[in-house]
Design a protein around this motif. Structure first.
Motif, PDB file in Angstrom:
ATOM      1  N   ASN A  73      28.893  44.320  83.906  1.00  0.00           N
ATOM      2  CA  ASN A  73      28.084  45.424  84.776  1.00  0.00           C
ATOM      3  C   ASN A  73      26.885  44.309  85.556  1.00  0.00           C
ATOM      4  O   ASN A  73      26.327  43.391  84.796  1.00  0.00           O
ATOM      5  CB  ASN A  73      27.686  46.372  84.204  1.00  0.00           C
TER       6      ASN A  73
ATOM      7  N   VAL B  54      18.971  44.486  80.527  1.00  0.00           N
ATOM      8  CA  VAL B  54      20.123  43.397  80.888  1.00  0.00           C
ATOM      9  C   VAL B  54      20.228  42.371  79.637  1.00  0.00           C
ATOM     10  O   VAL B  54      19.283  42.201  79.119  1.00  0.00           O
ATOM     11  CB  VAL B  54      20.123  42.929  82.117  1.00  0.00           C
TER      12      VAL B  54
ATOM     13  N   SER C 259      28.224  48.375  89.702  1.00  0.00           N
ATOM     14  CA  SER C 259      26.760  47.633  90.029  1.00  0.00           C
ATOM     15  C   SER C 259      25.748  48.792  90.516  1.00  0.00           C
ATOM     16  O   SER C 259      26.070  49.685  90.879  1.00  0.00           O
ATOM     17  CB  SER C 259      26.807  46.681  91.269  1.00  0.00           C
TER      18      SER C 259
ATOM     19  N   ARG D  39      25.665  43.169  80.698  1.00  0.00           N
ATOM     20  CA  ARG D  39      25.034  43.717  81.856  1.00  0.00           C
ATOM     21  C   ARG D  39      23.958  42.475  82.568  1.00  0.00           C
ATOM     22  O   ARG D  39      23.313  42.020  81.662  1.00  0.00           O
ATOM     23  CB  ARG D  39      24.149  44.992  81.719  1.00  0.00           C
TER      24      ARG D  39
ATOM     25  N   LEU E 167      23.051  44.254  87.909  1.00  0.00           N
ATOM     26  CA  LEU E 167      21.977  44.798  88.401  1.00  0.00           C
ATOM     27  C   LEU E 167      21.496  43.700  89.347  1.00  0.00           C
ATOM     28  O   LEU E 167      21.182  42.716  89.341  1.00  0.00           O
ATOM     29  CB  LEU E 167      20.715  45.011  87.480  1.00  0.00           C
TER      30      LEU E 167
ATOM     31  N   LYS F 158      29.929  46.597  77.143  1.00  0.00           N
ATOM     32  CA  LYS F 158      29.555  45.712  78.275  1.00  0.00           C
ATOM     33  C   LYS F 158      28.543  44.780  78.399  1.00  0.00           C
ATOM     34  O   LYS F 158      27.651  45.076  77.590  1.00  0.00           O
ATOM     35  CB  LYS F 158      29.066  46.987  79.494  1.00  0.00           C
TER      36      LYS F 158
END
Length: 352
Positions: A36, A100, A60, A6, A38, A4
């Motif tokens: 994904n 992230v 999320s 992020r 944040l 993923k």
């Protein structure tokens, strides 16, 4: 890098805040399902937007803060009131902590640059940051840097910009050795300020296996796509960018006026609608929204503050590409090939 990608989103940045950031993220997710997010900002405003989109909500997380940086805040003011607790700072902090892979903000450019330098820090070997923009051209797209981060640059800093811009081009354009040109007032070697001429000498004489230096390019070469990467300092780069944006709007107004002038012109528009739609798509600034802050020890993307959801999605996808295809590693590779020995002062500013 995990399966993923992020991305931290400064949900409070820009003219519209979460009401554009969340829909933009949803559009990007529909194109890049391995994203994904944040979301950093006011949970009371963010949560309803995520609840309305189950697919986005499922990928999320929200980090709440009620502090945000205003679009008209001076960088010094933003740092005093927003350091450690604003949505912008906390998004950058997530990059620094490697929680992230990238951060995206549509907020105050000066504040974002100042906070990025303090929080994320600079890449080892880079003295000054640069904002790299994607520029539509006749040939396709080019990268232009710097378009506003650094006012004035010496020769070694321009060489650094060339190395970083080439690394970005390898990701976006899938080219092993992107062509690079220095923006100048002419292509002749005797023209231009000393810093630009010295940078050209360093690029010609140095060992840069990951880029193909083509010498000087002029302003009209940017739109032609003469090279993959155009290097300049931030003052002239920002003027070039704003001039191009203004010219595109001017042409658009001319076309609208001409099309509506007479009955025959309106009929002509209907007959040529497909061509006009293609032109509109090509000139749509939302498709190339997002500037990469090169020179930081992490991926930070600046979105235009007034963009809509489609434009913000473009910035998210740019951040995705920079993270997924490892921009930082490619920049490190570019500098590794020119790391100087102690007795080589000509390139000391590039890799010191």
């Amino acid at each position: 890098m995990t399966d993923k990608v992020r991305i931290a989103l400064d949900a409070m940045g820009g003219d519209h805040g979460p009401e554009v950031v969340a829909p933009g993220a949803a559009i990007a997710l529909s194109r890049k399902p391995d994203l994904n997010f944040l979301f950093v900002g006011d949970e009371a405003r963010i949560r309803p937007l995520l609840d309305a989109d189950p697919a986005l909500r499922a990928v999320s997380e929200i980090q709440h803060t009620d502090v945000s940086v205003a679009m008209d805040d001076k960088p010094s003011v933003a740092l005093r009131k927003g350091r450690y607790k604003s949505s912008m700072w906390l998004a950058l902090e997530a990059v620094k902590a490697r929680r992230v892979d990238a951060a995206i903000s549509a907020g105050n450019t000066g504040a974002l640059m100042a906070m990025s330098r303090l929080c994320v820090r600079m890449t080892p070997g880079v003295e000054r940051p640069a904002i790299a923009a994607i520029w539509p051209t006749i040939r396709g797209e080019s990268i232009v840097l710097d378009v506003g981060a650094t006012i004035g640059a010496d020769a070694n800093q321009l060489v650094s910009f060339a190395v970083m811009g080439a690394a970005m081009a390898r990701i976006l354009f899938d080219i092993d050795r992107p062509t690079v040109g220095l923006l100048n007032i002419g292509v002749e070697e005797v023209k231009g300020v000393e810093q630009v001429k010295e940078a050209a000498s360093l690029l010609r004489e140095g060992d840069f296996p990951r880029l193909d230096f083509r010498g000087f390019v002029e302003g009209n070469d940017i739109g032609k796509g003469t090279v993959d990467v155009v290097v300049t300092e931030g003052f002239s780069g920002n003027i070039a960018l704003k001039t191009a944006e203004g010219t595109a709007k001017q042409i658009g107004e001319y076309l609208r006026s001409a099309i509506s002038r007479t009955l025959m012109s309106k009929i002509g528009y209907v007959l040529a609608k497909h061509a006009f739609d293609t032109l509109r798509e090509k000139m749509d600034p939302r498709k190339v929204n997002g500037g990469v802050f090169l020179g930081l020890d992490g991926v930070v993307i600046k979105s235009h503050g007034g963009t809509d959801a489609e434009g913000f999605a473009s910035a998210v996808e740019l951040g995705y590409d920079m993270a997924r295809y490892d921009l930082m590693e490619k920049i490190h590779q570019g500098f590794a090939s020119v790391a100087p020995e102690p007795a080589a002062p000509a390139l000391a500013g590039v890799a010191s």
